[in-house]
Structures are given as C-alpha cells and as structure tokens.
Enzyme design. Structure first.
Site, PDB file in Angstrom:
ATOM      1  N   GLU A   1       0.858  -1.190   0.000  1.00  0.00           N
ATOM      2  CA  GLU A   1       0.000   0.000   0.000  1.00  0.00           C
ATOM      3  C   GLU A   1       0.890   1.234   0.000  1.00  0.00           C
ATOM      4  OE1 GLU A   1      -3.456   2.344   2.547  1.00  0.00           O
ATOM      5  OE2 GLU A   1      -3.201   0.179   2.835  1.00  0.00           O
TER       6      GLU A   1
ATOM      7  N   GLU B 294       4.865   5.329   3.597  1.00  0.00           N
ATOM      8  CA  GLU B 294       4.303   6.643   3.916  1.00  0.00           C
ATOM      9  C   GLU B 294       5.450   7.593   4.248  1.00  0.00           C
ATOM     10  OE1 GLU B 294       2.389   9.691   4.111  1.00  0.00           O
ATOM     11  OE2 GLU B 294       0.999   7.996   3.928  1.00  0.00           O
TER      12      GLU B 294
ATOM     13  N   ASP C 196      10.280   7.614   0.305  1.00  0.00           N
ATOM     14  CA  ASP C 196       9.630   7.862  -0.978  1.00  0.00           C
ATOM     15  C   ASP C 196       9.316   6.534  -1.664  1.00  0.00           C
ATOM     16  OD1 ASP C 196       8.908   8.666  -3.529  1.00  0.00           O
ATOM     17  OD2 ASP C 196      10.965   9.087  -4.142  1.00  0.00           O
TER      18      ASP C 196
ATOM     19  N   ASP D 164      -2.784  12.225  -3.200  1.00  0.00           N
ATOM     20  CA  ASP D 164      -2.963  13.678  -3.278  1.00  0.00           C
ATOM     21  C   ASP D 164      -3.414  14.050  -4.689  1.00  0.00           C
ATOM     22  OD1 ASP D 164      -2.722  16.478  -3.283  1.00  0.00           O
ATOM     23  OD2 ASP D 164      -1.097  16.397  -1.806  1.00  0.00           O
TER      24      ASP D 164
ATOM     25  N   LYS E 100      -4.964  21.723  -8.664  1.00  0.00           N
ATOM     26  CA  LYS E 100      -4.680  22.886  -9.501  1.00  0.00           C
ATOM     27  C   LYS E 100      -3.975  22.444 -10.779  1.00  0.00           C
ATOM     28  CE  LYS E 100      -4.389  26.241  -5.741  1.00  0.00           C
ATOM     29  NZ  LYS E 100      -3.554  27.253  -5.059  1.00  0.00           N
TER      30      LYS E 100
ATOM     31  N   ASP F 108     -11.377  10.343  -5.002  1.00  0.00           N
ATOM     32  CA  ASP F 108     -12.665  11.025  -4.913  1.00  0.00           C
ATOM     33  C   ASP F 108     -12.671  12.287  -5.769  1.00  0.00           C
ATOM     34  OD1 ASP F 108     -10.824  12.259  -3.157  1.00  0.00           O
ATOM     35  OD2 ASP F 108     -12.446  13.247  -2.080  1.00  0.00           O
TER      36      ASP F 108
END
EC number: 2.1.1.33
Length: 341
Positions: free
Chosen positions: A75, A100, A127, A150, A154, A186
């Site tokens: 994950e 993470e 990373d 993320d 923009k 989402d």
C-alpha cells in the site's frame, strides 16, 4: 532507523524523485508540518526495529524479511494506516508492506500494529518510487494499493500527481503475472487521468472495461479522505487492474476509437468483479461535478443585489465599500482592482 526529526526538531524530507526521465525532479508529495506526539515518537524509538524497514537502496528479499513465502501486498501512501490495519486484521495469510512519508501517520500505525500483535506487516518511511525502483524486485508483488493519493487539483500542479505513465510502467514491472492494482480517488478529474494513464499502459487490464470502475471492494474500508470527500459532494471511483502481459491494452493489439485512433477504446478481455458488501459509490462523474459547482463558495458577499467575489487570499483584500471601478492598494503594494462577477 533514521529519526524523522533532526536534533533541532526539523523534519528530514525524503529526496525528490524524477517523474519522467529527462525532466527536472518533481515530487508527488510535500511534507507539511503536522503534530508529532510523544507517543508517536516513542513508537519510532521502540517499535521501528520490529515493524520498520530502513531504506538501503539495495534489493530486499521479502521472503526472508517476513520469514515465509506468502502473497505480498503493497500500500502506497497509507496515511493514518486505517486501511492497512484493517486489511492485516482481515487477512493474516498475506504479508503487507506500507509506505508513507509523513511521520505522524507512521507513528500512529506503529502503535496500532503493536496493539494488534501483528507479525505480517512492515513499514517504510520513505519515498515510494525509490523503494520500488531499488528495493522491490521485479515481479515480487501480488497486489499494489493506492488509496486517495494527493489529487493536486490545480492545473499547474497536475504534474505532481503520482499516477503518471512512468510510474504506471514501474508498477507493471513490480507486479507478478496475474497480480492486481487497486487505485481509488474522490476527484473526478484525477479518475479521468488514471483512466488515461492506466488504460493505455501495456500489461494492465481494467476489470470493469474501458474507463470503468467497480464498487468498493470488501478489502477496502471507508477512509478518512473518502469521508471528507463525500461531505464535499465528491463521488468515489475504485479502479481495478489485472497484470496481464499477454492480452489487453497493447499497441497494435487493441481496438481504437474511430474519433481518436491514438487512444485504446477497450481491452480485449474482462474479469469477474468480486462481490462487495458495501454500497455503490455515490453519484456519477457528472453528478459529482454538478454538486461541486453548486457548493457554497467561501468569500462571497453581496453589494445590494449584485454578487461579488472577494479575493480573500490577497493580503489587504478588497475595498467592499467602493463602487464599480474603485480600487485600493494590496498588502504587497499591488493595485487590487475590484470586478463584478
């Protein structure tokens, strides 16, 4: 392990990685200063030797790491660790690896794994691209999960998104034949980009067909980011891909759209979608877009009957009492004009 904080309390950010070969280095993440509790620091000090994997830049023998030969699930970006912890509790027959970069989430999951007595979960605080490139052998993973990365919504930040062609090709290399990629988002725009990239990646076959998504599978609980997105009126898209180098979305082997001959229209085979006890995601892309456009807007007010948008991000703001064409000096000495919308 390397402490996530230096002696003066400053975070030590992981090194950036290259999204596309030959281009400047671009990160898919930014380390934001968050609250790092004493309990999370103790977790790093006491539990990291038990659950943590230090990045060495050398290939790792995962069977030796876990002490057994079982299916390996990775994950990427597990956040606070809720989904990874849930999966480990529900299926202890698999070995789980979590990656993470944000230290508070890693510390929180370390404490949770200790509470559960888990023996089949290992964590990287590094990373993900560097870990995949240098420490995970090709074909070593049975499944890769990427939940709510993320969105970098923009336009000028879209290049920072994790799901890019080079990264998709890296995932194909690390997945075994018959392995699975599960991504969820989402953001409708990010779902579109995922389809654009993953549907066109050789070796990946969309289980739901071209530009298709499935209901939330039983192995994925509802996450914090998913709940927050639904409160904002977002839809949720779960994308499942099978690793299959023999068929699917390959150049010269895939029917093409008549209006755009450069884009594949659909894969040559489809696989059954697993049953799920969870309800279908809320809304369609168009419905989600409509709800997003109709959301309450911060910084709006009215001058009489004329709606006006306030430039709330600029220091000094807007002279709300002035009439049409009036202006004032902004916080940095700029002239901030006031426009009706």
């Amino acid at each position: 392990m390397t402490d996530p904080f230096t002696s003066d309390g400053a975070k030590m950010p992981p090194k950036p990685f290259t999204v596309e070969e030959g281009r400047r280095q671009v990160r898919s993440f930014v380390l934001r200063q968050g609250r790092f509790t004493p309990a999370q620091q103790r977790a790093f000090d006491d539990l990291w030797p038990r659950f943590g994997l230090d990045y060495t830049g050398a290939p790792r023998d995962l069977a030796a790491t876990f002490g057994r030969d079982a299916h390996k699930v990775l994950e990427i970006g597990f956040g606070n660790g809720a989904a990874l912890r849930f999966a480990a509790q529900q299926d202890p027959s698999r070995d789980y690896i979590g990656i993470e970069v944000h230290a508070p989430g890693v510390g929180r999951l370390l404490n949770a794994l200790d509470e559960d007595g888990s023996t089949h979960v290992r964590l990287y605080h590094h990373d993900a691209v560097e870990v995949l490139e240098h420490e995970i052998a090709d074909g070593a993973l049975d499944e890769v999960r990427i939940y709510f990365p993320d969105p970098w919504h923009k336009k000028r930040h879209n290049k920072r998104r994790l799901i890019q062609p080079a990264f998709a090709q890296l995932l194909v290399r690390k997945l075994r034949e018959g392995g699975r990629l599960h991504a969820a988002t989402d953001w409708a725009d990010y779902a579109e980009q995922m389809w654009d990239v993953l549907d066109a990646t050789p070796g990946l076959v969309n289980r739901a067909g071209p530009r298709g998504h499935v209901e939330r599978p039983a192995w994925r609980p509802q996450t914090h980011f998913e709940t927050r997105g639904q409160k904002l009126g977002h839809g949720v898209w779960d994308l499942l891909y099978d690793r299959d180098s023999g068929i699917g979305n390959r150049k010269g082997n895939c029917p093409r759209r008549p209006d755009n001959p450069q884009r594949p229209q659909f894969s040559l085979c489809q696989f059954p979608i697993p049953d799920s006890p969870f309800p279908a995601p809320n809304g369609h892309r168009a419905d989600a877009d409509q709800r997003y456009e109709a959301r309450p807007r911060a910084g709006r007010f009215h001058d009489g009957d004329v709606p006006v948008r306030a430039h709330s991000r600029r220091r000094g703001g807007i002279d709300r009492a002035g009439g049409l064409g009036r202006h004032r000096t902004g916080g940095a000495g700029r002239i901030v004009r006031r426009f009706l919308r």
